[in-house]
Design a protein around this motif. Sequence first.
Motif, PDB file in Angstrom:
ATOM      1  N   LEU A  27       0.924  -0.880  -0.210  1.00 25.78           N
ATOM      2  CA  LEU A  27      -0.373  -0.159   0.506  1.00 25.78           C
ATOM      3  C   LEU A  27       0.909   1.182  -0.037  1.00 25.78           C
ATOM      4  O   LEU A  27       1.842   1.204   0.336  1.00 25.78           O
ATOM      5  N   SER A  28       0.644   2.248  -0.427  1.00 30.27           N
ATOM      6  CA  SER A  28       1.557   4.438  -0.315  1.00 30.27           C
ATOM      7  C   SER A  28       1.424   3.945   1.562  1.00 30.27           C
ATOM      8  O   SER A  28       0.027   3.544   2.326  1.00 30.27           O
ATOM      9  N   HIS A  29       2.572   4.528   1.249  1.00 30.44           N
ATOM     10  CA  HIS A  29       3.145   5.548   2.543  1.00 30.44           C
ATOM     11  C   HIS A  29       1.353   5.951   3.059  1.00 30.44           C
ATOM     12  O   HIS A  29       1.203   6.152   4.087  1.00 30.44           O
ATOM     13  N   SER A  30       1.284   7.249   2.281  1.00 28.69           N
ATOM     14  CA  SER A  30      -0.130   7.609   2.694  1.00 28.69           C
ATOM     15  C   SER A  30      -0.734   7.423   2.935  1.00 28.69           C
ATOM     16  O   SER A  30      -1.511   7.822   3.653  1.00 28.69           O
ATOM     17  N   THR A  31      -1.537   6.327   2.253  1.00 25.95           N
ATOM     18  CA  THR A  31      -2.927   5.392   3.020  1.00 25.95           C
ATOM     19  C   THR A  31      -2.231   5.167   4.136  1.00 25.95           C
ATOM     20  O   THR A  31      -3.321   4.783   5.639  1.00 25.95           O
ATOM     21  N   ILE A  32      -1.358   4.540   4.604  1.00 26.72           N
ATOM     22  CA  ILE A  32      -1.333   3.871   6.210  1.00 26.72           C
ATOM     23  C   ILE A  32      -1.230   5.185   6.691  1.00 26.72           C
ATOM     24  O   ILE A  32      -1.436   4.726   8.022  1.00 26.72           O
ATOM     25  N   THR A  33      -0.505   6.221   6.808  1.00 30.39           N
ATOM     26  CA  THR A  33      -0.487   7.742   7.500  1.00 30.39           C
ATOM     27  C   THR A  33      -2.243   8.174   7.837  1.00 30.39           C
ATOM     28  O   THR A  33      -2.000   8.423   8.696  1.00 30.39           O
ATOM     29  N   ASN A  34      -2.621   7.625   6.927  1.00 31.22           N
ATOM     30  CA  ASN A  34      -4.120   8.741   6.597  1.00 31.22           C
ATOM     31  C   ASN A  34      -5.070   7.588   7.825  1.00 31.22           C
ATOM     32  O   ASN A  34      -6.127   8.707   8.638  1.00 31.22           O
ATOM     33  N   VAL A  35      -4.544   6.361   8.008  1.00 26.70           N
ATOM     34  CA  VAL A  35      -5.532   5.649   8.759  1.00 26.70           C
ATOM     35  C   VAL A  35      -5.114   6.332  10.891  1.00 26.70           C
ATOM     36  O   VAL A  35      -5.598   6.285  11.554  1.00 26.70           O
ATOM     37  N   PHE A  36      -4.135   6.570  10.487  1.00 22.17           N
ATOM     38  CA  PHE A  36      -3.839   6.837  12.017  1.00 22.17           C
ATOM     39  C   PHE A  36      -3.547   8.883  12.580  1.00 22.17           C
ATOM     40  O   PHE A  36      -4.282   9.276  12.873  1.00 22.17           O
ATOM     41  N   LYS A  37      -2.827   9.498  11.324  1.00 22.69           N
ATOM     42  CA  LYS A  37      -2.960  10.637  10.718  1.00 22.69           C
ATOM     43  C   LYS A  37      -4.636  11.232  11.111  1.00 22.69           C
ATOM     44  O   LYS A  37      -5.049  12.292  11.769  1.00 22.69           O
ATOM     45  N   ARG A  38      -4.949  11.415  10.188  1.00 25.50           N
ATOM     46  CA  ARG A  38      -6.352  11.639  10.201  1.00 25.50           C
ATOM     47  C   ARG A  38      -7.871  11.181  10.135  1.00 25.50           C
ATOM     48  O   ARG A  38      -8.226  11.039  10.777  1.00 25.50           O
ATOM     49  N   ASN A  39      -7.630   9.936  11.347  1.00 23.87           N
ATOM     50  CA  ASN A  39      -8.420   8.698  12.105  1.00 23.87           C
ATOM     51  C   ASN A  39      -9.246   8.474  11.027  1.00 23.87           C
ATOM     52  O   ASN A  39     -10.308   8.312  11.446  1.00 23.87           O
ATOM     53  N   ASN A  40      -8.876   8.015   9.752  1.00 22.28           N
ATOM     54  CA  ASN A  40      -9.816   7.836   8.774  1.00 22.28           C
ATOM     55  C   ASN A  40      -9.763   5.722   9.199  1.00 22.28           C
ATOM     56  O   ASN A  40      -8.390   5.157   9.305  1.00 22.28           O
ATOM     57  N   ALA A  41     -10.915   5.349   9.288  1.00 20.22           N
ATOM     58  CA  ALA A  41     -10.904   4.366   9.585  1.00 20.22           C
ATOM     59  C   ALA A  41     -10.746   3.428   7.818  1.00 20.22           C
ATOM     60  O   ALA A  41     -11.065   3.952   7.389  1.00 20.22           O
ATOM     61  N   PRO A  42      -9.895   2.193   8.612  1.00 24.12           N
ATOM     62  CA  PRO A  42      -9.929   1.423   6.857  1.00 24.12           C
ATOM     63  C   PRO A  42     -10.605   1.492   6.527  1.00 24.12           C
ATOM     64  O   PRO A  42     -11.315   0.029   6.734  1.00 24.12           O
ATOM     65  N   THR A  43     -10.976   0.955   4.906  1.00 22.66           N
ATOM     66  CA  THR A  43     -11.920   0.198   4.365  1.00 22.66           C
ATOM     67  C   THR A  43     -11.621  -1.705   4.386  1.00 22.66           C
ATOM     68  O   THR A  43     -10.373  -1.973   4.805  1.00 22.66           O
ATOM     69  N   LEU A  44     -12.619  -1.687   4.318  1.00 24.35           N
ATOM     70  CA  LEU A  44     -12.278  -3.326   4.112  1.00 24.35           C
ATOM     71  C   LEU A  44     -11.682  -4.186   3.173  1.00 24.35           C
ATOM     72  O   LEU A  44     -10.044  -4.923   3.615  1.00 24.35           O
ATOM     73  N   PRO A  45     -11.160  -3.388   1.759  1.00 24.68           N
ATOM     74  CA  PRO A  45     -10.516  -4.014   0.750  1.00 24.68           C
ATOM     75  C   PRO A  45      -8.828  -4.051   2.223  1.00 24.68           C
ATOM     76  O   PRO A  45      -7.975  -4.689   1.695  1.00 24.68           O
ATOM     77  N   THR A  46      -9.026  -2.635   2.182  1.00 20.44           N
ATOM     78  CA  THR A  46      -7.633  -1.962   2.974  1.00 20.44           C
ATOM     79  C   THR A  46      -7.540  -3.078   3.981  1.00 20.44           C
ATOM     80  O   THR A  46      -5.900  -3.873   4.052  1.00 20.44           O
ATOM     81  N   LEU A  47      -8.531  -2.918   4.871  1.00 15.75           N
ATOM     82  CA  LEU A  47      -7.951  -4.199   6.337  1.00 15.75           C
ATOM     83  C   LEU A  47      -7.451  -5.450   6.190  1.00 15.75           C
ATOM     84  O   LEU A  47      -6.557  -6.196   6.500  1.00 15.75           O
ATOM     85  N   GLU A  48      -8.385  -5.943   4.189  1.00 14.79           N
ATOM     86  CA  GLU A  48      -8.161  -7.033   4.344  1.00 14.79           C
ATOM     87  C   GLU A  48      -6.377  -6.953   3.577  1.00 14.79           C
ATOM     88  O   GLU A  48      -5.434  -8.461   3.940  1.00 14.79           O
ATOM     89  N   VAL A  49      -5.824  -6.711   2.986  1.00 21.38           N
ATOM     90  CA  VAL A  49      -4.721  -6.530   2.661  1.00 21.38           C
ATOM     91  C   VAL A  49      -3.574  -6.268   4.203  1.00 21.38           C
ATOM     92  O   VAL A  49      -2.473  -7.304   3.911  1.00 21.38           O
ATOM     93  N   ILE A  50      -3.491  -4.518   4.630  1.00 24.25           N
ATOM     94  CA  ILE A  50      -2.907  -5.031   5.921  1.00 24.25           C
ATOM     95  C   ILE A  50      -2.994  -6.294   6.841  1.00 24.25           C
ATOM     96  O   ILE A  50      -2.138  -6.868   7.158  1.00 24.25           O
TER      97      ILE A  50
END
Length: 101
Positions: A27-50
């Motif tokens: 995943l892009s680094h910005s996708t991961i940092t957005n989960v934490f910095k912007r308090n965005n809950a990951p989507t299900l597909p993103t969570l599957e990949v994680i």
Amino acid sequence: MDAQKRIKQLMEERGWTDYRLAKEANLSHSTITNVFKRNNAPTLPTLEVICRAFGITLAQFFAEGGEAVEITDEQRELFAKWSTLTEKQKALLLEFISTLQ
């Protein structure tokens, strides 16, 4: 369950940084940092990949207290088929399932 806290916990257990998780999950680094910095809950597909990057299932991710989660053959089949769907198909399926409840 707080997905961000659980991801952080799994990262800490492995000694991973945000960058390492992004690399392992492809995943892009910005996708991961957005989960934490912007308090965005990951989507299900993103969570599957994680989860795949961590080497765990979604069921294990959501297990309380680190207890092992047994999934049935039906659930295993659903997970396998879910991962072959397009994003649009996944959204439609979730919408359909919510109408059944």
